[in-house]
Write an enzyme that holds these catalytic residues in place. Structure first.
Site, short mmCIF file in Angstrom:
data_model
loop_
_atom_site.label_atom_id
_atom_site.label_comp_id
_atom_site.label_asym_id
_atom_site.label_seq_id
_atom_site.Cartn_x
_atom_site.Cartn_y
_atom_site.Cartn_z
N ASP A 152 -7.98 -5.40 0.01
CA ASP A 152 -8.43 -6.15 -1.16
C ASP A 152 -8.06 -7.62 -1.11
O ASP A 152 -8.57 -8.43 -1.87
CB ASP A 152 -7.82 -5.54 -2.44
CG ASP A 152 -8.35 -4.15 -2.66
OD1 ASP A 152 -9.56 -3.97 -2.48
OD2 ASP A 152 -7.56 -3.26 -2.98
N HIS B 83 0.85 -1.19 0.00
CA HIS B 83 0.00 0.00 0.00
C HIS B 83 0.88 1.23 0.00
O HIS B 83 1.95 1.22 0.62
CB HIS B 83 -0.91 0.00 1.24
CG HIS B 83 -2.05 0.96 1.13
ND1 HIS B 83 -1.94 2.28 1.44
CD2 HIS B 83 -3.32 0.76 0.71
CE1 HIS B 83 -3.10 2.87 1.23
NE2 HIS B 83 -3.96 1.97 0.78
N1 ACO Z 1 4.26 -7.66 -4.72
C1 ACO Z 1 5.59 -7.66 -4.88
N2 ACO Z 1 6.36 -6.56 -4.77
C2 ACO Z 1 5.76 -5.40 -4.48
C3 ACO Z 1 4.35 -5.32 -4.31
C4 ACO Z 1 3.60 -6.50 -4.43
N3 ACO Z 1 2.27 -6.49 -4.27
N4 ACO Z 1 4.01 -4.03 -4.05
C5 ACO Z 1 5.14 -3.33 -4.06
N5 ACO Z 1 6.20 -4.15 -4.32
C6 ACO Z 1 7.61 -3.74 -4.37
C7 ACO Z 1 7.92 -3.03 -5.69
O1 ACO Z 1 8.38 -3.92 -6.67
C8 ACO Z 1 8.96 -2.05 -5.25
O2 ACO Z 1 10.19 -2.73 -5.18
P1 ACO Z 1 11.57 -1.93 -5.50
O3 ACO Z 1 11.71 -0.91 -4.42
O4 ACO Z 1 12.61 -3.02 -5.42
O5 ACO Z 1 11.43 -1.35 -6.87
C9 ACO Z 1 8.58 -1.68 -3.81
O6 ACO Z 1 7.81 -2.80 -3.33
C10 ACO Z 1 7.72 -0.42 -3.72
O7 ACO Z 1 6.64 -0.54 -4.62
P2 ACO Z 1 5.95 0.70 -5.36
O8 ACO Z 1 5.16 0.22 -6.52
O9 ACO Z 1 6.98 1.76 -5.59
O10 ACO Z 1 4.99 1.21 -4.19
P3 ACO Z 1 3.74 2.15 -4.41
O11 ACO Z 1 3.49 2.80 -3.10
O12 ACO Z 1 3.90 3.03 -5.59
O13 ACO Z 1 2.56 1.12 -4.77
C11 ACO Z 1 0.75 -0.37 -4.65
C12 ACO Z 1 1.57 0.71 -3.91
C13 ACO Z 1 0.28 0.17 -6.03
C14 ACO Z 1 -0.50 -0.66 -3.82
C15 ACO Z 1 1.63 -1.65 -4.82
O14 ACO Z 1 2.00 -2.14 -3.55
C16 ACO Z 1 0.91 -2.74 -5.63
O15 ACO Z 1 0.99 -2.73 -6.86
N6 ACO Z 1 0.21 -3.69 -4.94
C17 ACO Z 1 -0.57 -4.67 -5.62
C18 ACO Z 1 -1.90 -4.05 -6.07
C19 ACO Z 1 -2.85 -3.81 -4.92
O16 ACO Z 1 -3.05 -4.67 -4.05
N7 ACO Z 1 -3.49 -2.61 -4.92
C20 ACO Z 1 -4.48 -2.25 -3.88
C21 ACO Z 1 -4.11 -0.99 -3.19
S1 ACO Z 1 -5.22 -0.69 -1.89
C22 ACO Z 1 -6.55 0.04 -2.59
O17 ACO Z 1 -6.58 0.63 -3.62
C23 ACO Z 1 -7.82 -0.10 -1.79
#
Ligand code: ACO
Length: 402
Positions: free
Chosen positions: A337, A279
């Site tokens: 979720d 998140h």
């Molecule tokens: N699985 C594996 N790795 C992950 C995940 C994941 N679900 N989420 C983040 N990471 C990793 C990224 O690869 C990144 O790694 P790095 O630093 O080596 O490049 C690091 O964690 C940070 O990730 P970002 O994408 O930069 O974090 P951001 O805050 O932008 O994204 C998000 C948050 C979009 C929710 C992300 O965690 C994600 O894509 N999760 C899966 C989708 C999801 O569950 N969305 C629901 C959000 S809650 C809502 O809307 C109610």
């Protein structure tokens, strides 16, 4: 080379913050999140207490008015919302204009945007009374519109609201009742639905709420602003994540395949992510996910699905991920979720309806944030700036010379 200093010399300080990770776009008194501690408060009240002890319309009242209602205020509010649950009969023809196989979110974007054509008497945003009427209309009509989108999608006749029922029971009945068959709302499922709505009611300046505020900052009518929010919510990184999380659990299928998917999530060369994990703000367990997990168990027990293989996969996946170094280091915990998809599926909703239910519940948050913005004397049209990285000034060449 563009001279950035010259371009922005009249603006004073200038920040570049893609994704708005550390830029506040507004002041707000509605929702507080402490992402490190996993805390979510609405108007100061913890989400756990609201979800355990109150109902969704009480949370709506709280978000809109800033205080919990007295018994008399609650009765009056419930009555006023109930009074607005019907949609204009002409709306049903609007639905039938869509292709039968359209995604219900596409139908929602269109139908909610069209509300301003049906209820233009409450689009005067300068009148506080009309703003509240528009807010109540939207909260009240969203379940009716969502249920109509569902019924149209599956080819069944629309079911009209029955206003002696509570908000969530009424919604379940509009979705699942069929003509010529008696339908009795299961109170455990109605309570679970209501709790799911509370958990999704507001979440401060997320992408869709910011979209609603930005659209509203131009003075656009509230129905149009909510339609913009719905369109933004549809994306898989936001409201579409519960659909994606359920699809992922189904794809994993059995507990023995989990390590393979964990390895994929950690592999930099694989775009796969564990859906329902991570998140932008929570770097701890999402407090809504804990309540959601409890609700999942209650619903599956009520429906006799306690041994649902998807639940087994979800629980084992959570257990493994929470002890894995990669997930610990990146502070990736289950978000709301992760469990909501399993619950909604067990309740009988197809995955295409998951984001619709999110939109239904989030409508109150959007409208409360929109109203707060309109009432703010500092309010100005939102106008982000940019860092221009394109061509420097150059002269036009006639086409014969290019
Ligand atoms: N699985 C594996 N790795 C992950 C995940 C994941 N679900 N989420 C983040 N990471 C990793 C990224 O690869 C990144 O790694 P790095 O630093 O080596 O490049 C690091 O964690 C940070 O990730 P970002 O994408 O930069 O974090 P951001 O805050 O932008 O994204 C998000 C948050 C979009 C929710 C992300 O965690 C994600 O894509 N999760 C899966 C989708 C999801 O569950 N969305 C629901 C959000 S809650 C809502 O809307 C109610």
């Amino acid at each position: 080379v563009i001279d950035i200093g010259a371009l922005y010399k009249h603006t004073g300080a200038f920040t570049y913050d893609p994704g708005f990770t550390s830029t506040a776009s507004c002041e707000s008194k509605i929702t507080y999140i402490d992402g490190d501690e996993g805390v979510l408060l609405h108007r100061g009240y913890p989400i756990e207490q609201l979800a355990e002890q109150g109902d969704f319309l009480e949370t709506c009242y709280l978000l809109l008015y800033g205080e919990l209602p007295t018994a008399a205020q609650k009765k009056d509010f419930d009555h006023r919302v109930t009074h607005h649950t019907m949609v204009h009969e002409q709306m049903s023809r609007f639905f039938t204009g869509f292709r039968r196989d359209a995604h219900p979110m596409a139908v929602m974007c269109g139908c909610v945007g069209a509300l301003s054509a049906f209820y233009h008497d409450s689009t005067d945003i300068t009148d506080p009374h009309q703003r509240m009427v528009a807010s109540l209309r939207m909260i009240a009509k969203m379940p009716t519109i969502a249920a109509m989108a569902y019924k149209y999608h599956i080819g069944q006749p629309f079911v009209y609201p029955q206003n002696h029922l509570d908000y969530s029971s009424n919604f379940l009945r509009m979705c699942f009742a069929v003509p010529c068959e008696e339908y009795k709302v299961n109170p455990v499922l109605a309570r679970a639905m209501d709790r799911i709505f509370i958990l999704h009611a507001d979440h401060e300046q997320n992408a869709s709420t910011s979209t609603v505020r930005l659209a509203g900052s131009s003075g656009a009518n509230p129905f149009a602003c909510i339609a913009a929010g719905i369109a933004c919510l549809w994306g898989p990184a936001h409201g579409g994540a519960n659909e994606a999380a359920l699809n992922m659990l189904q794809e994993i299928g059995s507990v023995d395949k989990i390590p393979e998917y964990i390895a994929r999530a950690k592999d930099k060369n694989d775009p796969f992510r564990l859906m329902g994990f991570g998140h932008r703000v929570y770097k701890n367990y999402d407090p809504r996910a804990k309540i959601m997990q409890k609700t999942t168990h209650e619903v599956l027990a009520e429906l006799g699905h306690k041994d649902d293989p998807l639940l087994q996969v979800a629980m084992e996946l959570e257990k493994i991920a929470l002890t894995d170094e990669y997930f610990i280091e990146k502070k990736l915990y289950p978000n709301i979720d992760f469990y909501s998809g399993i619950t909604l599926k067990a309740m009988g909703f197809p995955t295409t309806m998951f984001t619709v239910l999110f939109a239904l519940a989030r409508t109150v948050g959007w409208i409360a944030q929109w109203a707060e913005m309109i009432e703010d004397p500092q309010q100005r049209i939102g106008r982000p700036r940019q860092l221009y990285t394109g061509e420097a000034k150059r002269d036009y060449l006639p086409i014969s010379k290019r």
